[in-house]
Write a protein that holds these residues in place. Structure first.
Motif, short mmCIF file in Angstrom:
data_model
loop_
_atom_site.label_atom_id
_atom_site.label_comp_id
_atom_site.label_asym_id
_atom_site.label_seq_id
_atom_site.Cartn_x
_atom_site.Cartn_y
_atom_site.Cartn_z
N ARG A 167 0.82 -1.21 0.00
CA ARG A 167 0.00 0.00 0.00
C ARG A 167 0.85 1.27 0.00
NH1 ARG A 167 -4.35 -0.79 -2.20
NH2 ARG A 167 -4.79 1.34 -1.61
N ASP A 168 2.14 1.15 0.31
CA ASP A 168 3.00 2.33 0.41
C ASP A 168 3.58 2.76 -0.93
OD1 ASP A 168 2.57 2.30 3.15
OD2 ASP A 168 4.36 1.07 3.54
N VAL A 169 3.49 1.91 -1.94
CA VAL A 169 4.11 2.21 -3.24
C VAL A 169 3.37 3.37 -3.91
CG1 VAL A 169 4.54 1.33 -5.56
CG2 VAL A 169 5.04 -0.10 -3.56
N ARG A 170 4.15 4.36 -4.38
CA ARG A 170 3.56 5.55 -5.00
C ARG A 170 4.14 5.85 -6.38
NH1 ARG A 170 0.63 8.63 -1.68
NH2 ARG A 170 1.00 10.48 -2.98
N PHE A 171 5.11 5.04 -6.82
CA PHE A 171 5.77 5.31 -8.10
C PHE A 171 6.32 3.99 -8.63
CE2 PHE A 171 9.34 6.79 -10.77
CZ PHE A 171 8.74 7.84 -11.46
N ALA A 172 6.25 3.82 -9.96
CA ALA A 172 6.75 2.58 -10.57
C ALA A 172 7.58 2.91 -11.80
CB ALA A 172 5.59 1.67 -10.95
#
Length: 605
Positions: free
Chosen positions: A299-304
């Motif tokens: 849930r913490d991922v904000r960029f890929a």
């Protein structure tokens, strides 16, 4: 109201049952000819061969299996009227899209029978086929239930189609195609198109949205039954066809049927019926338990970054801009073998080991690229699985691909050629229902992820599960097999966070991330792509389990790439870029800068 706030207001996925009440308010009732109003009741009455259907939410009329009226009790809106274009309610489908009408057009007869106050059937005796359409009502929800079935003495039946015609011309189709679209039925992007589940029709529902309210059709199927949605025809855009497919092989198959399609109205926006479908989906597969198994960091991922090069300078550049713990990296070139060759051998190169070791030390989430079902037939593992390759349901052809000097070649049908062309990146697809394949692949992935000390894995082509000539392996369809394969990989070692290609209602159950495609725009954008934005249906349905990120050509290098980046955001994906060097992060163009700012929580301009 946006997706997250809507879901928050509705409560948890199990508590969403309260949303069903919006379908169940009492209202005035249409009175059938010669009948009396039956307010607060549900019924199906048969008069002169016509069905008059009355539920707590809607009234409908059905003539010879064709819905000729559908009206919301609450709003009084009529969404379906008798079509000016003649159509058979039932059709049988054969190879190549051939359709055979099950109707009275050639010396046939159609009979209508009342079975109870809540149930009736329409029986078809035609020249080329016979069929039964069972119609019932569900008091608890107000749903109208339609179950079509048909058969013939001619073998080769692929599917039974129930046609829904006479749709109001202002209705827009909200459907899970490429993560969600909301388009007029006569839009050239979807008119006269066919969408197979779950590869392209990513969940079993279709919502017809007016300016306010509308109706929807869905099926509650948790048995991996193959189905498809036909949107319009060349001459009539205002119709849908709901296909129930037979399992392959179909050569000697004479019949199709067995799925129930549910119809109901709604008063607000498409989120109302989508909420009810989400509730059913989560309960049917016990997805709250699946959500509890997710790693907290997902849930913490904000960029890929998709297709991330193994250049340590990129890690340093990203770490200057973002907290590495919020960044997901998809890493395709990490093996001692070239990309898309010699699967399922997965041996990390020394360069990749150093890159992933540094990235993990900084806190990045690193996903080396594997493949779910594609393998190189020149690999020694092929001898163990060669009898279980995907074969097309209509032509029995080997399914897979090859690529040489920028040109797709298909799969060799020569056994010798299959084994002798590794340089052409020949790949065949192995049925994931085969336990031996899952064993071979699982051991290879575990060894590689242990060697790399990573807790995440990307497995390609998880979206490719569909009806086949050899549909059942170990009594398992390709789609159920893919579900088993994803869960098998997720349980390896101490547990892996699994990402895959594409996102549908089956793959989302075991995947934490999905690299998704834009509407018919895998590598290059089609004309009209911009019309497909603004509908995050799949993100709405799957929120809390699987998060989407973008696929290809997301570098902001031209207007088209900027559009692609924006379209992914509008479908609810994590801000995603595809870069070639650290310079594109340290000195970003405007589109990449917007993605970085979005990841930091800054609003888009």
């Amino acid at each position: 109201m946006d997706r997250r706030n809507f879901l928050k207001a509705a409560g948890s996925s199990v508590a969403l049952s309260g949303a069903v009440s919006s379908w169940a308010g009492p209202a005035s009732v249409e009175t059938p000819p010669g009948g009396t109003s039956r307010n607060h009741e549900v019924s199906i009455q048969v008069r002169d061969g016509v069905l008059f259907i009355d539920t707590a939410t809607q009234t409908a009329v059905m003539e010879k299996g064709v819905l000729t009226s559908l009206k919301s009790k609450r709003s009084g809106e009529v969404f379906v009227r008798k079509s000016d274009v003649p159509s058979a309610a039932l059709q049988l489908l054969y190879r190549g899209g051939e359709t055979v009408s099950v109707d009275e057009s050639k010396f046939g007869a159609i009979e209508t029978h009342s079975l109870s106050d809540h149930r009736a059937e329409v029986v078809f005796h035609s020249w080329d086929a016979d069929g039964v359409l069972t119609v019932s009502v569900e008091p608890q929800t107000g749903d109208i239930l339609v179950e079509p079935a048909a058969y013939s003495s001619r073998g080769g039946v692929l599917a039974c189609r129930w046609n829904l015609t006479g749709l109001r011309s202002d209705l827009k189709l909200v459907a899970p195609f490429f993560q969600g679209v909301k388009l007029p039925l006569d839009d050239s992007l979807i008119k006269d198109s066919h969408w197979e589940w779950p590869f392209f029709w990513e969940a079993g529902l279709a919502i017809l949205q007016a300016e306010q309210g509308g109706f929807w059709v869905h099926t509650q199927d948790n048995r991996y039954r193959y189905k498809a949605l036909k949107v319009g025809t060349r001459t009539d855009a205002m119709r849908l066809g709901f296909d129930t497919q037979a399992y392959g092989p179909i050569d000697n198959n004479l019949s199709a049927g067995g799925l129930t399609w549910r119809i109901n109205v709604f008063d607000g926006d498409w989120q109302e019926p989508a909420t009810r479908y989400r509730q059913w989906l989560w309960q049917a597969y016990d997805l709250e338990a699946e959500r509890a198994r997710r790693a907290p960091w997902v849930r913490d991922v904000r960029f890929a970054v998709s297709w991330c090069p193994t250049d340590e300078a990129i890690l340093e550049a990203l770490a200057q801009e973002l907290n590495p713990k919020t960044v997901l990296l998809h890493i395709p070139n990490w093996r001692t073998d070239p990309y898309d060759e010699n699967y399922p051998t997965y041996v990390p190169s020394e360069t990749a080991k150093a890159f992933i070791r540094k990235g993990r030390a900084l806190g990045f989430h690193m996903m080396p690229h594997f493949n779910a079902i594609d393998m190189d037939p020149s690999n020694p593992a092929y001898a163990h699985v060669r009898d279980f390759q995907y074969r097309g349901i209509e032509r029995y052809d080997l399914r897979g691909w090859s690529w040489y000097r920028g040109r797709g070649l298909g799969v060799p049908e020569s056994n010798a050629a299959l084994l002798a062309n590794r340089d052409k990146k020949v790949m065949v697809k192995v049925h994931p229902g085969l336990s031996m394949w899952r064993s071979i692949l699982g051991r290879a992935i575990r060894q590689a992820t242990d060697d790399l000390a990573t807790d995440a894995a990307f497995i390609d082509v998880t979206l490719v599960s569909h009806n086949l000539h050899n549909c059942f392996v170990e009594a398992t369809t390709p789609t159920e097999g893919m579900h088993k394969l994803i869960r098998h990989v997720a349980a390896l070692g101490r547990g892996l966070v699994v990402s895959g290609e594409g996102l549908n209602e089956i793959t989302m159950q075991g995947q934490s991330f999905a690299q998704v495609h834009l509407f018919k725009s895998w590598h290059q954008s089609i004309d009209g792509l911009e019309r497909t934005g603004g509908c995050d249906l799949n993100a709405f349905l799957f929120d809390g389990l699987c998060r989407a990120f973008g696929y290809a050509n997301l570098g902001g290098r031209d207007a088209d790439q900027e559009l692609r980046m924006r379209m992914h955001l509008e479908h609810g994906a994590i801000p995603t870029v595809t870069i070639r060097s650290a310079r594109e992060i340290l000195s970003p163009n405007a589109a990449v800068r917007r993605m970085l700012d979005r990841a930091k929580g800054s609003p888009l301009p």
